[in-house]
Every structure is written in C-alpha cells, then in structure tokens.
Design an enzyme around this catalytic site. Structure first.
Site, PDB file in Angstrom:
ATOM      1  N   LYS A 159       0.838  -1.223   0.000  1.00 50.15           N
ATOM      2  CA  LYS A 159       0.000   0.000   0.000  1.00 50.15           C
ATOM      3  C   LYS A 159       0.860   1.256   0.000  1.00 50.15           C
ATOM      4  O   LYS A 159       0.659   2.166  -0.802  1.00 50.15           O
ATOM      5  CB  LYS A 159      -0.926   0.011   1.225  1.00 50.15           C
ATOM      6  N   ASP A 177      -1.014   4.438   6.589  1.00 41.96           N
ATOM      7  CA  ASP A 177      -1.123   3.458   7.668  1.00 41.96           C
ATOM      8  C   ASP A 177      -2.424   3.565   8.469  1.00 41.96           C
ATOM      9  O   ASP A 177      -3.159   2.602   8.597  1.00 41.96           O
ATOM     10  CB  ASP A 177       0.089   3.540   8.613  1.00 41.96           C
ATOM     11  N   ARG A 243     -13.741  -8.944 -14.762  1.00 43.00           N
ATOM     12  CA  ARG A 243     -12.965  -8.544 -15.938  1.00 43.00           C
ATOM     13  C   ARG A 243     -13.663  -7.465 -16.755  1.00 43.00           C
ATOM     14  O   ARG A 243     -13.047  -6.845 -17.609  1.00 43.00           O
ATOM     15  CB  ARG A 243     -12.677  -9.773 -16.810  1.00 43.00           C
TER      16      ARG A 243
END
Length: 311
Positions: A159, A177, A243
């Site tokens: 991340k 965080d 998709r």
C-alpha cells in the site's frame, strides 16, 4: 468521551463570558441550536434544555415587555443543570435577571458581536464537524485526480509503496497506515491523518520518509472526502476477478456505502497506473459515462445483428 465542551465554543468564536463560569466544562452533545422564543413567551412544554440556547434581537426585545416577576421566572426556567450555555448575539445588553439565573445555576452566559443567523450557522457547522461519528481504518488515503482513494489490504501487500509511486506521479498524500474518518453527512466521509503521522510514509527498507519535505507542499493534503476504496490482495489463482467492471462492490464505513474495487497484486502489475485509471474511470462514471455498460450493450447489438442475419 466528551468531544465538545462549552469552553471550546468560547475559544473558537471568541465569546465574552458574562456569567456562569463554573459551567464552562459542560458537555455539548447536540449540534442543533435552540432559539427559545416560545419559552421566553412562557411555553416550556417542549423546551430542548440540553442544546445551546441562542438569543437574538427578537428574543431580547420581547423580554423587555415582560413584568420583572415574569422575566425572573422565565430566565430561571431557561437555566437548567443540563443547559450547555446561553449566547446573546449582536453584543446586546444582557438582562440582569438572566445574569443572576445563569450565575446561580452555573450556566455559562456568553455574548458575541456577530448577527444571530450567521452565528447560529457557524456554531452549527462547527458542532456538526466535531460531533460527527468517527472511526479509524488501516490503509492509505490519496487524492488522485481529485478523487479520494482509500487503499486497503493486508500488511506488506504494498500500500505505502503504491502511495509513494502515486505521489511521485503528482498525486497528493493524505494519510499513510492509519486513516481517521468522520462522517459529516449521511453520505460524506472525510479522511485525515492522525497528527503524529501527518505527511509521513513508511516504506519497508527505507524507513519513514517525510513526503512534504521530499516532494513539496503540493504533494500533501490535510483531509479529503473518500469516494473510492481500492483493496489490494495477493493474486489468487482460484479466485474469479471481475474482468468487465459490471459488478459494483460496496464497503460500509460508519453508515456510508463506498464503491470498492478489488485489485489483484502480482509482480509486473503497475498498481499506481491501475489506481490512476480507476480514479479517472470513477470520475467518468460520475459524469454518466460507463464503459463496461457501453461495451455490453455494443456486444448485445453485435449478437442481435448476427442472429438477425442468420435468420
């Protein structure tokens, strides 16, 4: 835990404290403000005593028409042990009966030079933002092309590294965080960083870096409305990923549903670019352009066309 006390209003709006100093630590639990006109006229059946009371020109001038006994009785009923405070606007003269009642019941009596309506809306806005429900989420919040993107995922999925790449590409970091989130409206979530870690990114192997010092003031924001959640997860061979982009997943934060996309992570996928495109695509959808729906309707037309020719 009390979020707002009367003394916070005094500090924020520079109010002059006239009486009832003992009560300045009283909690304010409601963002609604009461204009007790009916109460001053003698009708206390539905008096919302637990709200901040605001007296304007109308209420004060009406008070002057009452007899001293009525005035005293009604001012005493106005000051209860749960009233967080009474504010007089426009720097008007405060009736002596109100000063005495406020002092006796320790209800903070304050005064402001501001006009009543303006003062009322400013106090309401302040209280609404302070009393809004809050939570904290493990993740990274970035402003990508004006869209607040909350990046979530397990520890070590990348991340912060993705956030660093996005900042490098000109986007703005809000929090790394830990993201503090408050719900300001039924469907508005505002995220910010806890003071201690503001502007900081933690990159494994490098340690803690200060994004503002490295990339300048344009690389950070103090808060941002969250519009999109991107959940990063390690690519799972057995899982069926969307998709076409027709399924819209939602994530509930406090009481608000936010669009959530799950992005599978594996070497060679540039997550920053994927997040940029997701943000642009989200903006397009908000403007009414949905590529996935256009594709499926085009596909349907082609299939219909083929069927038609076969017939």
């Amino acid at each position: 835990m009390t979020k707002v006390r009367t003394k916070d209003l005094i500090e924020k709006f520079g109010l002059e404290l006239i009486a009832g100093e003992e009560g300045i630590n009283r909690p304010i639990t409601m963002s609604d403000i009461s204009r007790p006109g009916l109460e001053i006229a003698g009708y206390f059946a539905y008096y919302p005593a637990d709200r901040v009371q605001l007296l304007g020109k109308t209420e004060i001038t009406f008070l002057e028409t009452l007899s001293p006994t009525e005035k005293q009785y009604r001012m005493e009923k106005l000051c209860t042990d749960i009233t967080p405070g009474i504010i007089i606007s426009r720097e008007m003269e405060v009736p002596q009966e109100l000063i005495e009642a406020a002092e006796r019941e320790s209800v903070p009596l304050m005064r402001s030079p501001m006009k009543t309506t303006r003062l009322s809306s400013r106090i309401t806005n302040f209280l609404e933002s302070k009393l809004a429900p809050t939570t904290a989420v493990h993740g990274v919040l970035i402003d990508v092309y004006g869209i607040g993107v909350l990046i979530t995922g397990k520890s070590g999925v990348g991340k912060s590294e993705t956030a660093l790449e996005l900042v490098k590409r000109g986007h703005r970091l809000v929090a790394d965080d830990c993201v503090e989130i408050r719900q300001e409206d039924q469907d508005t979530l505002i995220g910010n960083a806890p003071g201690l870690i503001e502007h900081l990114l933690e990159i494994r192997g490098l340690g803690i870096i200060n994004v503002m010092t490295l990339f300048g003031a344009g690389a950070v924001r103090s808060y941002k409305r969250i519009s999109l959640v991107m959940n990063l997860e390690l690519w799972d061979q057995t899982k069926q990923y969307d998709r076409l982009g027709l399924d819209e997943d939602k994530m509930k934060i406090i009481d608000t549903d936010i669009t959530k996309l799950t992005i599978p992570v594996r070497p060679g996928r540039n997550l920053a670019v994927i997040i940029e495109v997701a943000a642009m695509n989200f903006r397009l959808k908000r403007m009414g352009v949905n590529a996935a729906e256009q594709f499926t309707s085009r596909l349907t037309d082609v299939i219909d066309d083929v069927d038609h020719h076969e017939d």
